[in-house]
Enzyme design. Structure first.
Site, PDB file in Angstrom:
ATOM      1  N   GLU A 160     -19.494 -43.256 -36.354  1.00 25.26           N
ATOM      2  CA  GLU A 160     -20.207 -42.146 -35.715  1.00 25.26           C
ATOM      3  C   GLU A 160     -21.703 -42.411 -35.591  1.00 25.26           C
ATOM      4  O   GLU A 160     -22.352 -41.885 -34.684  1.00 25.26           O
ATOM      5  CB  GLU A 160     -19.975 -40.853 -36.507  1.00 25.26           C
ATOM      6  CG  GLU A 160     -18.547 -40.351 -36.503  1.00 25.26           C
ATOM      7  CD  GLU A 160     -18.143 -39.730 -35.175  1.00 25.26           C
ATOM      8  OE1 GLU A 160     -18.885 -38.874 -34.669  1.00 25.26           O
ATOM      9  OE2 GLU A 160     -17.083 -40.123 -34.646  1.00 25.26           O
ATOM     10  N   GLU A 169     -27.575 -37.475 -32.346  1.00 24.55           N
ATOM     11  CA  GLU A 169     -26.858 -37.970 -31.176  1.00 24.55           C
ATOM     12  C   GLU A 169     -27.827 -38.630 -30.208  1.00 24.55           C
ATOM     13  O   GLU A 169     -28.897 -38.092 -29.911  1.00 24.55           O
ATOM     14  CB  GLU A 169     -26.133 -36.804 -30.514  1.00 24.55           C
ATOM     15  CG  GLU A 169     -25.293 -37.175 -29.316  1.00 24.55           C
ATOM     16  CD  GLU A 169     -24.502 -35.994 -28.775  1.00 24.55           C
ATOM     17  OE1 GLU A 169     -23.888 -36.147 -27.710  1.00 24.55           O
ATOM     18  OE2 GLU A 169     -24.520 -34.921 -29.411  1.00 24.55           O
ATOM     19  N   ASN A 207     -19.849 -24.701 -35.368  1.00 25.89           N
ATOM     20  CA  ASN A 207     -19.747 -25.585 -36.531  1.00 25.89           C
ATOM     21  C   ASN A 207     -20.974 -25.469 -37.432  1.00 25.89           C
ATOM     22  O   ASN A 207     -20.855 -25.498 -38.663  1.00 25.89           O
ATOM     23  CB  ASN A 207     -19.561 -27.036 -36.088  1.00 25.89           C
ATOM     24  CG  ASN A 207     -18.121 -27.361 -35.743  1.00 25.89           C
ATOM     25  OD1 ASN A 207     -17.185 -26.826 -36.350  1.00 25.89           O
ATOM     26  ND2 ASN A 207     -17.913 -28.219 -34.752  1.00 25.89           N
TER      27      ASN A 207
END
Length: 307
Positions: A160, A169, A207
């Protein structure tokens, strides 16, 4: 100039040790580690007051005054934490050798070998500290199961984050897409503030809300905490791993301790985006890393590696 009293002092010392029931080994000096080596490991969320002792990174430490969130070993000579000395295999984490710290099956030395180019943000101490919030992680089942789970988690976070290099990200074009406006609480930090952060790249406002509620942190209003605090980042990753099935049918933790296999951990993270032929190259990347980590930990990877 040498002291001529040395023979007499040795005789007195030997007699004292024998009286106390101790054994004097020729050529060695008796060096007792601090009694505080039996203290609990430092926890970033705990409050400490003057006189409280903890163990951390292979040493014992004593607080001089009230503190919370200040890591021992980082506050300097005049800071809140006073060093009491090193602990030889005590409760204060890994000493850089091959034994795990704080009961984790992966030692700090192994962690550094797994991630030679890691961002300094992703600290071993932050991971071990975060594990206090999820005691079942890598502590469930046989030693082999625990090692497989640790390897599976670290393989996925390596994939990831590009080897624990990226904190956030990299595709900024995706940032505005992670706000689910159907949620009653909306996106109070801004529609573009719920992008992927941390080891499992926590994303979406729902989340952040759920992770924050579980961890006692207001991540919905302050999502940047995940990219600014190593322990918080690791805790969000372990929250997802241990409590969320995502697009799969079970959590990553359940997949590894119940024998479903590494492939199901991939499904719980990315579902059909990668599984069922969605992106076999990405799946293979995760599997290769998992096989590498299990080999280094001296355990076979088990079955059901693909999804």
């Amino acid at each position: 100039m040498r002291s001529r009293r040395k023979p007499l002092l040795l005789a007195v010392l030997t007699a004292a040790l024998l009286t106390a029931g101790a054994t004097l080994v020729p050529g060695t000096a008796a060096q007792a580690e601090p009694a505080e080596c039996n203290s609990a490991p430092w926890n970033s969320g705990s409050v400490y007051v003057g006189g409280n002792s903890v163990t951390h990174d292979g040493g014992a430490w004593r607080a001089k005054w009230w503190t919370q969130g200040e890591e021992p070993g980082t506050t300097g000579q005049w800071g809140v934490w006073e060093s009491l000395g090193a602990c030889d295999g005590g409760g204060g984490g890994d000493d850089g050798g091959g034994e795990p710290g704080d009961g984790f099956v992966v030692s700090e030395a192994q962690f550094n070998q797994f991630f030679p180019n890691r961002n300094p943000f992703y600290t071993y101490s932050g991971l071990v500290d975060a594990m206090n919030s999820f005691p079942a992680f890598a502590h469930t089942g046989s030693d082999a199961v625990q090692r497989r789970e640790a390897a599976a988690f670290l393989a996925n976070v390596s994939h990831e984050t590009g080897g624990l290099v990226h904190i956030v990200e990299q595709n900024t074009a995706n940032y505005p897409h992670y706000c689910d406006t159907s949620q009653p609480y909306g996106c109070p930090a801004g529609h573009d503030q719920y992008y992927g952060r941390g080891p499992i790249q926590l994303s979406w406002n729902f989340n952040y809300k759920a992770a924050g509620d579980h961890l006692g942190l207001d991540l919905l209003h302050n999502p940047s905490m995940v990219q600014n605090n190593s322990s918080v980042a690791w805790r969000t990753a372990l929250w997802y791993w241990n409590t969320q099935s995502g697009p799969g049918t079970m959590t990553g933790h359940a997949a590894m301790v119940n024998g479903a296999g590494f492939g199901e951990t991939i499904r719980s993270i990315n579902g059909s985006i990668e599984c069922n032929g969605g992106n076999p190259a990405q799946v293979q990347s995760r599997v290769d890393k998992y096989r590498d980590f299990t080999a280094r930990l001296g355990v076979d990877p088990g079955g059901n590696l693909y999804c």
